[in-house]
Scaffold this motif. Sequence first.
Motif, PDB file in Angstrom:
ATOM      1  N   GLN A   1       0.864  -1.182   0.000  1.00 15.46           N
ATOM      2  CA  GLN A   1       0.000   0.000   0.000  1.00 15.46           C
ATOM      3  C   GLN A   1       0.903   1.236   0.000  1.00 15.46           C
ATOM      4  O   GLN A   1       1.716   1.433   0.887  1.00 15.46           O
ATOM      5  N   ASP A   2       0.753   2.077  -1.013  1.00 17.06           N
ATOM      6  CA  ASP A   2       1.614   3.249  -1.175  1.00 17.06           C
ATOM      7  C   ASP A   2       0.956   4.544  -0.717  1.00 17.06           C
ATOM      8  O   ASP A   2       1.658   5.518  -0.439  1.00 17.06           O
ATOM      9  N   LEU A   3      -0.368   4.569  -0.663  1.00 15.09           N
ATOM     10  CA  LEU A   3      -1.073   5.813  -0.341  1.00 15.09           C
ATOM     11  C   LEU A   3      -2.387   5.515   0.330  1.00 15.09           C
ATOM     12  O   LEU A   3      -3.095   4.564  -0.026  1.00 15.09           O
ATOM     13  N   ARG A   4      -2.746   6.349   1.296  1.00 15.19           N
ATOM     14  CA  ARG A   4      -4.113   6.439   1.809  1.00 15.19           C
ATOM     15  C   ARG A   4      -4.294   7.889   2.229  1.00 15.19           C
ATOM     16  O   ARG A   4      -3.504   8.425   3.007  1.00 15.19           O
ATOM     17  N   LEU A   5      -5.330   8.507   1.698  1.00 12.52           N
ATOM     18  CA  LEU A   5      -5.496   9.947   1.875  1.00 12.52           C
ATOM     19  C   LEU A   5      -6.979  10.290   1.894  1.00 12.52           C
ATOM     20  O   LEU A   5      -7.725   9.924   0.988  1.00 12.52           O
ATOM     21  N   LEU A   6      -7.410  11.007   2.936  1.00 13.35           N
ATOM     22  CA  LEU A   6      -8.802  11.439   3.070  1.00 13.35           C
ATOM     23  C   LEU A   6      -8.973  12.795   2.407  1.00 13.35           C
ATOM     24  O   LEU A   6      -8.232  13.742   2.689  1.00 13.35           O
ATOM     25  N   LEU A   7      -9.971  12.890   1.512  1.00 11.68           N
ATOM     26  CA  LEU A   7     -10.230  14.103   0.737  1.00 11.68           C
ATOM     27  C   LEU A   7     -11.656  14.589   0.964  1.00 11.68           C
ATOM     28  O   LEU A   7     -12.560  13.783   1.223  1.00 11.68           O
ATOM     29  N   PRO A   8     -11.902  15.890   0.837  1.00 13.29           N
ATOM     30  CA  PRO A   8     -13.286  16.375   0.828  1.00 13.29           C
ATOM     31  C   PRO A   8     -14.019  15.798  -0.386  1.00 13.29           C
ATOM     32  O   PRO A   8     -13.418  15.606  -1.453  1.00 13.29           O
ATOM     33  N   ALA A   9     -15.297  15.528  -0.229  1.00  9.73           N
ATOM     34  CA  ALA A   9     -16.069  14.952  -1.332  1.00  9.73           C
ATOM     35  C   ALA A   9     -16.175  15.914  -2.508  1.00  9.73           C
ATOM     36  O   ALA A   9     -16.056  15.499  -3.674  1.00  9.73           O
ATOM     37  N   GLN A  10     -16.373  17.196  -2.217  1.00 14.91           N
ATOM     38  CA  GLN A  10     -16.528  18.169  -3.297  1.00 14.91           C
ATOM     39  C   GLN A  10     -15.220  18.329  -4.073  1.00 14.91           C
ATOM     40  O   GLN A  10     -14.172  18.625  -3.502  1.00 14.91           O
ATOM     41  N   GLY A  11     -15.280  18.113  -5.354  1.00 13.19           N
ATOM     42  CA  GLY A  11     -14.121  18.287  -6.217  1.00 13.19           C
ATOM     43  C   GLY A  11     -13.133  17.144  -6.194  1.00 13.19           C
ATOM     44  O   GLY A  11     -12.075  17.235  -6.837  1.00 13.19           O
TER      45      GLY A  11
ATOM     46  N   THR B   1       8.223  11.143 -10.899  1.00 15.27           N
ATOM     47  CA  THR B   1       9.107  12.303 -10.870  1.00 15.27           C
ATOM     48  C   THR B   1       9.833  12.316  -9.525  1.00 15.27           C
ATOM     49  O   THR B   1       9.731  11.348  -8.768  1.00 15.27           O
ATOM     50  N   THR B   2      10.570  13.372  -9.248  1.00 15.69           N
ATOM     51  CA  THR B   2      11.341  13.401  -7.994  1.00 15.69           C
ATOM     52  C   THR B   2      10.982  14.610  -7.145  1.00 15.69           C
ATOM     53  O   THR B   2      10.769  15.712  -7.654  1.00 15.69           O
ATOM     54  N   VAL B   3      10.929  14.383  -5.839  1.00 13.31           N
ATOM     55  CA  VAL B   3      10.727  15.420  -4.828  1.00 13.31           C
ATOM     56  C   VAL B   3      11.575  15.002  -3.624  1.00 13.31           C
ATOM     57  O   VAL B   3      11.491  13.848  -3.197  1.00 13.31           O
ATOM     58  N   PRO B   4      12.384  15.887  -3.063  1.00 13.58           N
ATOM     59  CA  PRO B   4      13.143  15.526  -1.861  1.00 13.58           C
ATOM     60  C   PRO B   4      12.203  14.965  -0.794  1.00 13.58           C
ATOM     61  O   PRO B   4      11.085  15.466  -0.613  1.00 13.58           O
ATOM     62  N   PRO B   5      12.632  13.910  -0.084  1.00  8.92           N
ATOM     63  CA  PRO B   5      11.738  13.211   0.851  1.00  8.92           C
ATOM     64  C   PRO B   5      11.052  14.098   1.880  1.00  8.92           C
ATOM     65  O   PRO B   5       9.925  13.813   2.287  1.00  8.92           O
ATOM     66  N   TYR B   6      11.702  15.193   2.323  1.00  7.64           N
ATOM     67  CA  TYR B   6      11.119  16.017   3.374  1.00  7.64           C
ATOM     68  C   TYR B   6      10.587  17.349   2.855  1.00  7.64           C
ATOM     69  O   TYR B   6      10.176  18.204   3.643  1.00  7.64           O
ATOM     70  N   ALA B   7      10.579  17.519   1.541  1.00  8.04           N
ATOM     71  CA  ALA B   7      10.143  18.793   0.975  1.00  8.04           C
ATOM     72  C   ALA B   7       8.625  18.819   0.804  1.00  8.04           C
ATOM     73  O   ALA B   7       8.005  17.817   0.440  1.00  8.04           O
ATOM     74  N   GLU B   8       8.023  19.974   1.046  1.00  2.00           N
ATOM     75  CA  GLU B   8       6.604  20.151   0.763  1.00  2.00           C
ATOM     76  C   GLU B   8       6.415  20.319  -0.736  1.00  2.00           C
ATOM     77  O   GLU B   8       7.250  20.917  -1.421  1.00  2.00           O
ATOM     78  N   ALA B   9       5.308  19.796  -1.239  1.00  4.15           N
ATOM     79  CA  ALA B   9       5.034  19.887  -2.673  1.00  4.15           C
ATOM     80  C   ALA B   9       3.543  19.751  -2.910  1.00  4.15           C
ATOM     81  O   ALA B   9       2.809  19.234  -2.053  1.00  4.15           O
ATOM     82  N   HIS B  10       3.093  20.212  -4.077  1.00  3.11           N
ATOM     83  CA  HIS B  10       1.697  20.000  -4.452  1.00  3.11           C
ATOM     84  C   HIS B  10       1.592  19.866  -5.967  1.00  3.11           C
ATOM     85  O   HIS B  10       2.475  20.324  -6.714  1.00  3.11           O
TER      86      HIS B  10
ATOM     87  N   LEU C   1      -8.433  22.680 -12.493  1.00  2.64           N
ATOM     88  CA  LEU C   1      -9.392  21.684 -12.021  1.00  2.64           C
ATOM     89  C   LEU C   1      -9.269  21.420 -10.527  1.00  2.64           C
ATOM     90  O   LEU C   1     -10.264  21.250  -9.827  1.00  2.64           O
ATOM     91  N   GLY C   2      -8.039  21.358 -10.045  1.00  6.66           N
ATOM     92  CA  GLY C   2      -7.839  21.087  -8.629  1.00  6.66           C
ATOM     93  C   GLY C   2      -6.374  21.031  -8.268  1.00  6.66           C
ATOM     94  O   GLY C   2      -5.508  20.809  -9.123  1.00  6.66           O
ATOM     95  N   THR C   3      -6.091  21.248  -6.993  1.00  7.20           N
ATOM     96  CA  THR C   3      -4.730  21.190  -6.452  1.00  7.20           C
ATOM     97  C   THR C   3      -4.732  20.322  -5.203  1.00  7.20           C
ATOM     98  O   THR C   3      -5.632  20.438  -4.368  1.00  7.20           O
ATOM     99  N   THR C   4      -3.719  19.478  -5.081  1.00  7.82           N
ATOM    100  CA  THR C   4      -3.623  18.570  -3.944  1.00  7.82           C
ATOM    101  C   THR C   4      -2.188  18.519  -3.442  1.00  7.82           C
ATOM    102  O   THR C   4      -1.261  18.360  -4.251  1.00  7.82           O
ATOM    103  N   PRO C   5      -1.956  18.656  -2.147  1.00  9.47           N
ATOM    104  CA  PRO C   5      -0.587  18.506  -1.628  1.00  9.47           C
ATOM    105  C   PRO C   5      -0.098  17.074  -1.795  1.00  9.47           C
ATOM    106  O   PRO C   5      -0.892  16.127  -1.773  1.00  9.47           O
ATOM    107  N   VAL C   6       1.202  16.922  -1.971  1.00 14.85           N
ATOM    108  CA  VAL C   6       1.810  15.589  -1.965  1.00 14.85           C
ATOM    109  C   VAL C   6       1.986  15.210  -0.496  1.00 14.85           C
ATOM    110  O   VAL C   6       2.761  15.849   0.221  1.00 14.85           O
TER     111      VAL C   6
END
Length: 457
Positions: A350-360, A411-420, A431-436
Amino acid sequence: MNTETVLKDALADEADALGALDNPWPGFERRERKHRRNRRLRVAGVAAVLAAAIGVQAGVLPLPAFVPGIAVAGFDPVLGDDPVRGSLAGDKAFLDGMRREIKDIEDPGETWRVADRKKIKFVFASDFGDQRLVLALVPLRFGFLEDRALVWYSGDAGAAPEAMMEGSREDGGTVVSTYSNRSSDRRGVLAVVAPTDTHISMREGVRYTPEGRLEWGPERADADGGLMIGSMSATPIPPTTRIVVTRGADVLYEGGAGGGWSGNTGTNPQEVPSSLITQALAGREFDHETMRRWVESAIQDARLTTEGTTVRVRWVGTVNGQPSAMFTLQPRGGGVLAYAFHGAADSYRQDLRLLLPAQGAAERPIAWRMRAEGKDDRTDQVVVTAPDAATRVTLTVGGGAPVNVTPGATTTVPPYAEAHVTAYGENGVELGTTPVPPFETDSGGPPGDTPRTRVVG
């Protein structure tokens, strides 16, 4: 101010400076207890080699009474300091009988013998409903090595000592001990034992709100005095319990309840039928059994039932040379849970589990960080996916400029860097933006229980 307090405050300050919202102390304390235990085991290994020459450590010969043991417990016991609690605390005949009946503990390749029955300390003993429960702090010895364990014993209400069965056990230095015995078709019991100067709060059941938040409930209980025991309702799936034990402003324990749950032999409310997978794939080519296993794993992780849960496969592809997929679960009237897996039907991650708002949620691009294959090491690899309507996707790392990325690619992102990631449709409409999301550090609770597994703060 003692060393523990200084270190605890320093960890909290460091976490704040790094933007970490989780309290690091409980995890540090658990790890340090394990490290101290391992260090003492290594020291004890020297004595063990010498003892082997005379057959003591192997258990062939008894350890001479005049030879002191080498303690391997990481922290001094805490729960054994208070008087016995529970309705059987004053039943001397029963407790004396338990003292005689407590058996040596068999571990693979070794037997930890009860060192001195007179030194067995009873922490809790009580009848509750149709059950009898006992928690004992038991001194143990294996050759030259000494340890102590907190051991739960259970039986029917009124059971004699010889009818009590050994249950779960923990390190003797454990500060909070929990016991749970539940089933799908009858009420069960939950017990929490902590130091007498603590407060216990318990909530059970989860709900994912349309706004993308996790709500605990509806059952709730609170208790002072470091003891909680109660009758719990039957539950068709393994229960989700959140116990928090505090001493003033300090959190001593936050987590679930140890113990067992048994389901009936009928239908499994978390079983996923093949027809649901066919509908969720919506024509995408993918192995149905693999997808069924992954969706079933996600439903169990989210503490949901198949009935009333909508499953949508958002993306299928390849990660690290293996089949991969990202899909969403949405309980009726609730938020959206995104999951990503890669591997096969019988061996997957399992690589991801993420709770999102239903809208959008359907218009959001979603990305996740990868750990090293077959290991827990964090990498800089990030998989990016986007909704079908997206014509362009960008990745922004920290305060840098957006960079175009290919959906479905790594793609690549430093392990501790914030990204979206941001998705754009026709005519450049966003359409939409989501943080990594950052890497999870503790996946024991339901998704959305920490800021690392939800979008909404």
